[in-house]
Design an enzyme around this catalytic site. Structure first.
Site, PDB file in Angstrom:
ATOM      1  CD  GLU A  92      -7.360  -6.330   1.013  1.00  0.00           C
ATOM      2  OE1 GLU A  92      -7.443  -7.253   1.584  1.00  0.00           O
ATOM      3  OE2 GLU A  92      -8.826  -5.462   0.959  1.00  0.00           O
ATOM      4  CD  GLU A 111      -8.527  -1.112  -2.134  1.00  0.00           C
ATOM      5  OE1 GLU A 111      -8.073  -2.174  -0.711  1.00  0.00           O
ATOM      6  OE2 GLU A 111      -9.228  -0.467  -2.250  1.00  0.00           O
ATOM      7  CE1 TYR A 157      -9.513  -0.351   4.112  1.00  0.00           C
ATOM      8  CE2 TYR A 157     -10.104  -2.031   3.174  1.00  0.00           C
ATOM      9  CZ  TYR A 157      -9.166  -1.406   3.634  1.00  0.00           C
ATOM     10  OH  TYR A 157      -7.593  -1.002   3.327  1.00  0.00           O
ATOM     11  CG  ASP A 193     -10.604   3.916   3.172  1.00  0.00           C
ATOM     12  OD1 ASP A 193      -9.814   4.145   3.889  1.00  0.00           O
ATOM     13  OD2 ASP A 193     -11.042   3.735   2.059  1.00  0.00           O
ATOM     14  CB  SER A 204      -0.594  -2.918   5.078  1.00  0.00           C
ATOM     15  OG  SER A 204      -1.956  -2.106   5.980  1.00  0.00           O
ATOM     16  N   GLY A 205      -2.597  -5.041   3.523  1.00  0.00           N
ATOM     17  CA  GLY A 205      -3.444  -6.172   4.065  1.00  0.00           C
ATOM     18  C   GLY A 205      -2.886  -7.287   5.115  1.00  0.00           C
ATOM     19  N   GLY A 206      -3.017  -6.565   6.716  1.00  0.00           N
ATOM     20  CA  GLY A 206      -2.753  -7.263   7.714  1.00  0.00           C
ATOM     21  C   GLY A 206      -1.680  -7.609   8.116  1.00  0.00           C
ATOM     22  CE  LYS A 211      -4.687   0.417  -0.122  1.00  0.00           C
ATOM     23  NZ  LYS A 211      -5.881   1.618   0.504  1.00  0.00           N
ATOM     24  NE  ARG A 239      -8.930  -0.506  12.087  1.00  0.00           N
ATOM     25  CZ  ARG A 239      -8.299   0.104  11.036  1.00  0.00           C
ATOM     26  NH1 ARG A 239      -7.613   1.310  11.014  1.00  0.00           N
ATOM     27  NH2 ARG A 239      -8.536  -0.376   9.727  1.00  0.00           N
TER      28      ARG A 239
END
Length: 363
Positions: free
Chosen positions: A194, A192, A363, A39, A275-277, A234, A48
């Site tokens: 985070e 989520e 994100y 997403d 996963s947080g990096g 999450k 990326r």
């Protein structure tokens, strides 16, 4: 005879999607499976693509998502995929909509519904998440398009002054409002909250903050009469700050499981970690170690909702070149398989790899 949805207890009455929400949430955390987070916003996926020398246009974004979604055996390890809005309405190169492609593999399509974060006034640069105003209309539209779950990311940070009580409260109640609106429109909300890994704090500090934040989130969900059986959590894993010395895998896994056991009600069917990096291998090792713990009660499934930690090797292998497609898909499936096994407590808890950490990740 009483069931999970009748009488409703504290959950929202007259919830027409209750049974469907429960079935969807359970299906997403089926044993051996988890979520592919695909997403990324147009800007983030552009970074990326730039890392492999590929221009950020719709065709390139389509090709990347198609590489992942058409990987042989993806359905053996992936139960759901979180999509960006563009991808929800996008067709593959063969003209088949991505939603239909996923559904044909019994993979549940999901959708990112938040609109990013803004600075929360009165705080030390803390944030709250946007997107509530038109969320009901968008959820109804996304359900019609085939989505059956949603994701909303709240972001908190650890420092000498953070997270503040104001930031915790605002983000907890934002998540709860989002969850209630999603359920009214047939979407399972992935909640989520985070806590970023930025900083030099120790793992004990992260554990304490995680417990405080999750306690506030579940209080808010209760206040909003959210059907917990039709939700997923999450969270971050409990880890030292990215600039601090890291605890060993088993210690971090234990503290994560303990924090969850103290805060997450057993009615929640599953927890799908971000996963947080972390490196691909380390994120998987932590998940494996958590599922091997026997002396902490774990009434929920412990699974994954990974983006970078599922895609990094595949992206690097692909390099935007058609001739590398099969090798890239093999790399993706290797990570998906490893994480599927991790949900069953199988795998190498000593594995290490290249960190994917990005400070103040967006994100």
């Amino acid at each position: 005879m009483a069931t999970l949805t009748t009488p409703t207890g504290n959950a929202m009455p007259n919830q027409k999607y209750a049974e469907e929400l429960i079935q969807t949430a359970r299906a997403i955390v089926a044993p051996g499976k988890g979520i592919l987070a695909a997403d990324e916003s147009t800007g983030t996926v552009g970074k990326r693509l730039a890392s492999i020398g590929v221009e950020n246009d719709e065709s390139a974004r389509r090709n990347l998502r198609e590489l992942l979604f058409t990987s042989p055996q993806i359905e053996d390890y992936i139960s759901g995929v979180i999509l960006f809005e563009e991808t929800l309405y996008q067709d593959g190169n063969d003209g088949v909509p991505f939603v239909k492609l996923l559904q044909s593999k019994n993979i549940i399509p999901g959708i990112k519904v938040d609109k990013g974060v803004i600075v929360l006034p009165g705080t030390d640069g803390e944030t709250e998440t946007q997107g509530i105003d038109d969320l009901g209309k968008r959820c109804a539209k996304y359900y019609e398009a085939g989505a059956r779950f949603a994701k909303w990311r709240a972001v908190l940070k650890i420092s000498e002054t953070c997270p503040s009580d104001l930031a915790i409260h605002q983000n907890a109640y934002g998540l709860a409002r989002y969850a209630a609106i999603c359920q009214e429109n047939g979407l399972v909300p992935i909640v989520e909250p985070e806590i970023l890994s930025d900083g030099t704090h120790g793992i004990d500090k992260c554990a304490a903050v995680t417990e405080k934040v999750l306690s506030a989130v579940y209080k808010a969900l209760s206040d909003h009469h959210v059907l917990l059986e039709g939700t997923l959590l999450k969270p971050n894993m409990v880890l030292s700050g990215a600039e601090a010395e890291q605890a060993d895998i088993r210690s971090a896994a234990f503290l994560t499981a303990r924090a969850l056991s103290r805060t997450v009600p057993p009615a929640v069917p599953g927890i799908v970690f971000l996963s947080g990096g972390q490196s691909e291998e380390t994120a998987t090792a932590h998940l494996t170690a958590m599922n091997q713990i026997e002396d902490i009660n774990k009434p929920w499934a412990l699974s994954f909702s990974f983006g970078r930690a599922l895609q990094a090797s595949a992206l690097k292998t692909w390099g935007g070149k058609t001739e590398n497609l099969k090798a890239a898909q093999d790399a993706f499936i290797a990570r998906a398989r490893a994480n599927g096994e991790a949900t069953l407590g199988k795998g190498d808890v000593e594995a290490k790899g290249e960190s994917l950490y990005v400070k103040d990740y967006k994100y």
